[in-house]
Design an enzyme around this catalytic site. Sequence first.
Site, PDB file in Angstrom:
ATOM      1  N   GLY A 150       0.811  -1.202   0.000  1.00 48.77           N
ATOM      2  CA  GLY A 150       0.000   0.000   0.000  1.00 48.77           C
ATOM      3  C   GLY A 150       0.840   1.245   0.000  1.00 48.77           C
ATOM      4  N   GLY A 156       0.447   5.559   1.408  1.00 48.73           N
ATOM      5  CA  GLY A 156      -0.321   6.662   1.975  1.00 48.73           C
ATOM      6  C   GLY A 156       0.412   7.959   1.761  1.00 48.73           C
ATOM      7  N   GLY A 157      -0.119   9.018   2.387  1.00 48.50           N
ATOM      8  CA  GLY A 157       0.540  10.309   2.264  1.00 48.50           C
ATOM      9  C   GLY A 157       1.932  10.286   2.858  1.00 48.50           C
ATOM     10  N   PHE A 158       2.151   9.405   3.828  1.00 46.86           N
ATOM     11  CA  PHE A 158       3.450   9.291   4.493  1.00 46.86           C
ATOM     12  C   PHE A 158       4.476   8.655   3.579  1.00 46.86           C
ATOM     13  CE2 PHE A 158       5.662   8.909   8.621  1.00 46.86           C
ATOM     14  CZ  PHE A 158       6.668   8.031   8.269  1.00 46.86           C
ATOM     15  N   GLY A 159       4.069   7.629   2.857  1.00 46.30           N
ATOM     16  CA  GLY A 159       4.985   6.893   2.002  1.00 46.30           C
ATOM     17  C   GLY A 159       4.502   5.471   1.808  1.00 46.30           C
ATOM     18  N   PRO A 160       5.290   4.623   1.137  1.00 42.19           N
ATOM     19  CA  PRO A 160       4.863   3.249   0.861  1.00 42.19           C
ATOM     20  C   PRO A 160       4.864   2.382   2.124  1.00 42.19           C
ATOM     21  CG  PRO A 160       7.119   3.587   0.143  1.00 42.19           C
ATOM     22  CD  PRO A 160       6.615   4.932   0.566  1.00 42.19           C
ATOM     23  N   VAL A 161       4.053   1.320   2.080  1.00 44.90           N
ATOM     24  CA  VAL A 161       3.964   0.364   3.175  1.00 44.90           C
ATOM     25  C   VAL A 161       4.322  -1.013   2.635  1.00 44.90           C
ATOM     26  CG1 VAL A 161       2.489  -0.631   4.966  1.00 44.90           C
ATOM     27  CG2 VAL A 161       2.121   1.734   4.226  1.00 44.90           C
ATOM     28  N   LYS A 174       6.095   1.002   7.408  1.00 44.79           N
ATOM     29  CA  LYS A 174       5.768   2.241   6.709  1.00 44.79           C
ATOM     30  C   LYS A 174       7.045   3.058   6.598  1.00 44.79           C
ATOM     31  CE  LYS A 174       1.982   4.378   7.889  1.00 44.79           C
ATOM     32  NZ  LYS A 174       1.019   5.276   8.607  1.00 44.79           N
ATOM     33  N   ASP A 194      -8.042  12.259   9.725  1.00 42.49           N
ATOM     34  CA  ASP A 194      -7.920  11.653   8.387  1.00 42.49           C
ATOM     35  C   ASP A 194      -8.620  10.290   8.375  1.00 42.49           C
ATOM     36  OD1 ASP A 194      -7.216  11.656   5.735  1.00 42.49           O
ATOM     37  OD2 ASP A 194      -5.225  10.813   6.063  1.00 42.49           O
TER      38      ASP A 194
END
Length: 835
Positions: free
Chosen positions: A531, A533-538, A552, A649
């Site tokens: 996956g 997200g805004g943070f980065g890949p998981v 993450k 969020d």
Amino acid sequence: MVVLLNTSLRFVVVHLLLLATFSCFSFRRCFSQDRITFTTPINNSDTLVSKSGVFRFGFFTPVNATTRLRYVGIWYDKIPKLTVVWVANKDTPVNDTSGRVSISADGNLVVTGGGNRLLWSTNVTVPVAANANWVQLMDTGNLALQDNRNNGEFLWESFKHPYNTFLRKMTLGTNNRTGENLKLTCWRSYQDPSTGNYTAGLAPSMFPDLAFPELLIWKNNVPIWRSGPWNGQYFIGLPNVDLLLSLEGFNLMIDNQGTFLMSFYNDSFMYHYNLDSDGTIYQTHWDTSLRDWRIGAKFPSTYCDAYGICGPYGSCSSQEKTPCKCVKGFVPRKNSEWNASNWSNGCVRKAQLQCERQSNLNNGGGREDKFVRLKKMKVPSNAVRSLANEQDCRKQCIDNCSCTAYAYDRGIRCMLWSGNLVDMQSSLRNGIDLYIRLADSEFKTHSNRSIMITAPVLSVAFVAVVCLLLAWIKFKKRPDKSAELMFKRMEALTSGNASASNQVKFKELPLFGFQVLATATDSFSLANKIGRGGFGPVYKGKLSEGQEIAVKRLSQASGQGLEELMNEVVVISKLQHKNLVKLLGCCIEGEERLLVYEYMPKKSLDAYLFDPLKQKLLDWKTRFNIIEGICRGLLYLHRDSRLKIIHRDLKASNILLDDNLNPKISDFGLARVFQANEDEANTRRIVGTYGYMSPEYAMEGLISEKSDVFSLGVIFLEIISGRKNSHKEENNLNLLAYAWKLWNEGEAASLADPTVYDEYFEKEITRCVQIGLLCVQEVANDRPNVSTVIWMLTTEDTNLEEPKQRALIERRGSSDQSSQKVSISNVSLTAVTGR
């Protein structure tokens, strides 16, 4: 004329008496409402109510059941959420409305179905005529069959036949003389009251005079958890003091015939213990402000509570990264299994005991065995009690070659073990000292001569290491202090939000090495990417001990950065709830910033909800459970955790699913920590995801609990419909506008995903749509808080208020100062902005 009047008057009086008599027998208003007699049975829609109105008895259908089967049971009367505490015909339900509860001709209480078919009976020998007996529902929750001719003697009572709930003034226990064993038995599932696989109660003893009781949970008669022995005040194997305090009011009565009876007393009737269908005992009490049951304690409560998890001679500690270890003097039976985190085969001795050597003619002699002392232990199972004092306890064990360990507690006195030691835990605050028998060779020290030889060698080696270390420090570049700075920053962020006693010791949060995580994820390969997200890949990973993790990794191109990572660690490290994802640790090395979570095999909710194939796996029952789980996780954030947290969020992609499709809220990088007395805040930095933002937050930067409630409402409608909020319906309406249109037309249930719609659930679906629309109302104060949402979800017979206008955003800024209102949900772009 007078005769005619008298005749008419008599006719009217007779008919009134007949009508009154009929009313008495039909509605039992002329009799006490808390009992059944031979002439006043109850039918499908009738009930009994205890005198003070605490409990009700009659026919019921479990909440969210997929069938219309009817059961006879006892439940709380004044609680809006149906909470059943006892069931009679648990394995023989009535499949229609023909059910009847009555006193039979032989004097027993019976449940019958169509054609007078017997489904359940108290099945006792009644010494008197049936018409002399009655059944009474008492304020304690006890249902008693009584003999009117013998001062109301109890012939049978439900407290002697408990099911899944342990009520105040009820007793559980065993009697070796009579063979009686009162235990709890779980329901098969939340919707099915039939007999489940788990039971709980006091363990029967084969040695009444030398026994002490323990509370056990069994699965199919195999123990899966034990409390440790009762020492007269508490169970000495519980992992923490909070659990001990939760058992205040417990009392155990023991006689010399092997009878153990356990009971508890509490001022409130709205307080009980429940054996859940998953084999967990929950202590619950009714919270009038939340209008829901609040869990006070549960058993088992930690990973190490699983019975015998570390095998023979293995000890478990929930405070360690690798929970199982062999006790001193023992090594793993199979290293390969142990390294793969399979500890079930346990450990074996490194050296034979003196007794074992003496029994072997070829290896006689040797020094006497000794004992190693293990502190703060949950003692093993299957101990035998001795009346010896503390000094003689050791002697009794050393004199008996079959004795492998002993312990002494003032309340229990001497405990002795023979054979394998199973189900031990270490580092318990209420644990006691355990002495395990080892061979003398395990205690041998080096001779003086050996010390004289090795001491100079060690000294030289030590000096050499110190020199090398100094040289390395001198020429090494300035060390990376990012981890230390991060922890200081975290402590600063939370210094005003919790008392010193509640501060998380962030330096105790596990720090993973970057190479460890790189190895676990196969160098962050695309194959392991699950996956983004805004943070980065998981990435999915697997540690060397076999534990699966989700990693993450902060992306250099991300709009978020160290601030968001620190914020997430600050928030989630303080949280522990079954509907929140668990943080396992973090990594800070050089420019790398990573967070390590428990791995959720089903990924996120949106992966199922919006996939044409996978969404078929989410039936209505599952979707409702997901809705309720999200609400409970959000309630914990807002009200029940040590910090008051606004997520900011909340969306389907941030709801992860476990193996059983239970939801867990994740991604706390944008979460806002509030002061205890703070209800609202203002920010100029609008962060989150368009389509889920409340209008007051998106337009004015106002943050409150109601901001998350708006996002929750959007998720409600997405789960019900199986469609994204940005999806355009008829007349180019988005999901919120379309739901509002259907509600106004009286067709709210048609919003439901066709794959889950069923007329049987139509009322529940309509109710959920209504709650969703209440959550997305334009004015924040009009929206319910999360505790009210949960109450509305779980209370069927309460009329809800009508939702007002759906949320609109007011846009300002044209040259003529005109303004127009545009639905926030018309914005289909999903984006996250950095703060």
